[in-house]
Design a protein around this motif. Structure first.
Motif, PDB file in Angstrom:
ATOM      1  N   UNK A 274       0.842  -1.205   0.000  1.00  0.00           N
ATOM      2  CA  UNK A 274       0.000   0.000   0.000  1.00  0.00           C
ATOM      3  C   UNK A 274       0.876   1.254   0.000  1.00  0.00           C
ATOM      4  N   UNK A 275       1.935   1.241   0.800  1.00  0.00           N
ATOM      5  CA  UNK A 275       2.853   2.382   0.854  1.00  0.00           C
ATOM      6  C   UNK A 275       3.526   2.606  -0.494  1.00  0.00           C
TER       7      UNK A 275
ATOM      8  N   UNK B 160       3.419   5.854  -2.795  1.00  0.00           N
ATOM      9  CA  UNK B 160       4.660   6.508  -3.211  1.00  0.00           C
ATOM     10  C   UNK B 160       4.664   6.780  -4.709  1.00  0.00           C
ATOM     11  N   UNK B 161       4.204   5.826  -5.492  1.00  0.00           N
ATOM     12  CA  UNK B 161       4.141   5.999  -6.947  1.00  0.00           C
ATOM     13  C   UNK B 161       3.162   7.117  -7.305  1.00  0.00           C
ATOM     14  N   UNK B 162       1.977   7.099  -6.685  1.00  0.00           N
ATOM     15  CA  UNK B 162       0.948   8.107  -6.982  1.00  0.00           C
ATOM     16  C   UNK B 162       1.464   9.514  -6.685  1.00  0.00           C
ATOM     17  N   UNK B 163       2.036   9.710  -5.492  1.00  0.00           N
ATOM     18  CA  UNK B 163       2.431  11.061  -5.087  1.00  0.00           C
ATOM     19  C   UNK B 163       3.728  11.503  -5.750  1.00  0.00           C
ATOM     20  N   UNK B 164       4.575  10.556  -6.121  1.00  0.00           N
ATOM     21  CA  UNK B 164       5.770  10.922  -6.880  1.00  0.00           C
ATOM     22  C   UNK B 164       5.374  11.445  -8.260  1.00  0.00           C
TER      23      UNK B 164
ATOM     24  N   UNK C 118       2.999  12.869   2.067  1.00  0.00           N
ATOM     25  CA  UNK C 118       1.724  12.414   1.501  1.00  0.00           C
ATOM     26  C   UNK C 118       1.623  10.894   1.543  1.00  0.00           C
ATOM     27  N   UNK C 119       2.727  10.214   1.246  1.00  0.00           N
ATOM     28  CA  UNK C 119       2.728   8.748   1.292  1.00  0.00           C
ATOM     29  C   UNK C 119       2.480   8.248   2.708  1.00  0.00           C
TER      30      UNK C 119
END
Length: 454
Positions: free
Chosen positions: A14-15, A19-23, A115-116
């Motif tokens: 999930x983390x 991380x991918x989304x917010x990056x 955010x992550x």
């Protein structure tokens, strides 16, 4: 190590997704005016002020990280400039290595991490405290970040993402113990959170009281515990006094010097200062009361449109007209109230509010719900009752919007208990459609705006 990874595999996955989304979101942000901000041809304040216009968010963090200055208003954000000092120091080291201003990259990395962490904590609340299945918890996490100004808070260089992280962290810590928040953690969280924004201290206090067991919710216990909050309040007062006598005075003297130099060079600058002074006097006439603490209140805004178009409107679903413009600009400001052109946006907003209300009804006896609801009600008192920050109230959405997925999570639990065959699948379909629609609508508009000047 293998056992540790296996034990926390779900959380790690999930983390990683977060991380991918917010990056990717922050990658969009660093593309926006990258050249003038990394190779400025003028002062940091001037270059960020010239190019930065994002819905009412401030660029103070970019300026502070570029070259540390106490730009935030101390009476509202007493410790925020100090919190930015480590990022400013890191940026200084990177500047020496790469010979460009790396402030936008430094903030993007920090905001991605914060955010992550917030995403992961919210997931664990929905999964472990509410008791949702993996798919439902993930869906509600994506639902939360599909809200326009929650998505924007994850990339905008302002303090909203810090507040959201600290409030959700408080919920997470409080729900790990039956007795609620330990005293030392409550007071520490109050001090740190109020340092970001003073009203956060009240929210932590409300969360702390709501986390108490029923046996401890007596008037005497509440009063005794509340009096202990004078400790972080006194510490913040001391920090405020120290900064006003040191960094604040230095900053004021520097601004006066730069203003006098500007007036000597530019004959029109004094006239602009006088015009700004007249505009500020006009704004003060609309305040709830003539006090510095209430300078951002505006009695001219009607409450119903404020709720429909801004708080549950623009805060969740972007208006396409005057997209991401700032209502506080001197020239060509965004209108305070804008109406949607398409009926589906009102339908989506109404559906979200209905799900929220039904979730509250299902969770009235749940401690987590009250811990999230009381800060939300306090925000509504400020923004609707007092009409604080009414002109751009939507930028505060990240401060309270997490109450919606928490309430809807309890609605999902309740429908699953009543009837697994019809209500629960239908509810998941409704949330999935809303989530996909809001991600598509909000992200396409934000990406289009940011990439337009990349």
């Amino acid at each position: 190590m293998k056992k540790l990874i296996a034990k926390h595999r779900e959380t790690l996955l999930v983390t990683l997704l977060g991380l991918v989304i917010f990056a990717l979101l922050n990658y969009l942000m660093v593309q926006w005016h990258e050249e003038p901000w990394t190779n400025p041809k003028m002062g940091y304040w001037s270059v960020f002020r010239k190019y930065f216009c994002l819905s009412g968010f401030d660029a103070h963090t970019y300026v502070t990280v570029s070259k540390w200055r106490p730009l935030y208003e101390l009476y509202r954000h007493p410790m925020l400039a100090l919190y930015m000092w480590p990022l400013s120091w890191i940026n200084g080291q990177l500047n020496d290595i790469f010979h460009i201003n790396c402030a936008i990259y430094t903030v993007a990395v920090a905001w991605t991490i914060i955010s992550t962490a917030t995403w992961t904590l919210l997931y664990k609340l929905l999964r472990n405290v509410v008791g949702l299945a993996v798919g439902s918890a993930l869906l509600l996490g994506l639902f939360h970040y599909s809200f326009s100004h929650v998505m924007l808070a994850a990339i905008a260089p302002d303090h909203m993402i810090l507040t959201q992280f600290l409030l959700i962290l408080t919920l997470f810590i409080a729900t790990r113990r039956k007795e609620g928040l330990p005293l030392w953690q409550a007071l520490t969280l109050c001090f740190v959170s109020a340092g970001v924004s003073l009203t956060n201290g009240i929210k932590i206090w409300l969360m702390d009281i709501a986390s108490r067991t029923r046996e401890r919710l007596t008037f005497n216990n509440i009063m005794r515990r509340s009096l202990l909050y004078l400790i972080p309040a006194a510490m913040l007062g001391a920090m405020y006094f120290i900064q006003t006598e040191t960094t604040e005075k230095e900053e004021h003297q520097w601004q006066v010097t730069m203003r006098d130099k500007r007036i000597a060079k530019d004959s029109t600058y004094l006239a602009r200062l006088r015009a700004d002074s007249l505009r500020q006097a006009k704004e003060r006439s609309r305040q709830t009361t003539d006090s510095k603490l209430f300078q951002w209140t505006d009695n001219s805004v009607e409450r119903t449109p404020l709720l429909v178009e801004n708080i549950f409107g623009e805060g969740l679903i972007l208006h396409e007209e005057h997209l991401l413009e700032d209502a506080n600009l001197t020239k060509n400001p965004r209108p305070v109230i804008i109406r949607y052109d398409n009926r589906w946006q009102y339908i989506a907003e109404g559906t979200i509010v209905t799900l929220f209300a039904l979730g509250l009804f299902c969770a009235m006896r749940k401690r987590l719900m009250w811990m999230a609801l009381l800060p939300f009600l306090f925000d509504m008192f400020l923004h609707v009752g007092m009409r604080f920050a009414a002109s751009d109230v939507y930028i505060m959405t990240a401060h309270w919007a997490f109450v919606i997925p928490i309430a809807v999570a309890y609605l999902i639990r309740r429908t699953a208990e009543i009837d697994r065959r019809s209500l629960s699948p239908l509810l998941h379909v409704i949330i999935l459609v809303l989530t996909a629609t809001l991600w598509w609508h909000n992200l396409s508009l934000i990406a289009g705006k940011l990439l337009e000047h990349s």
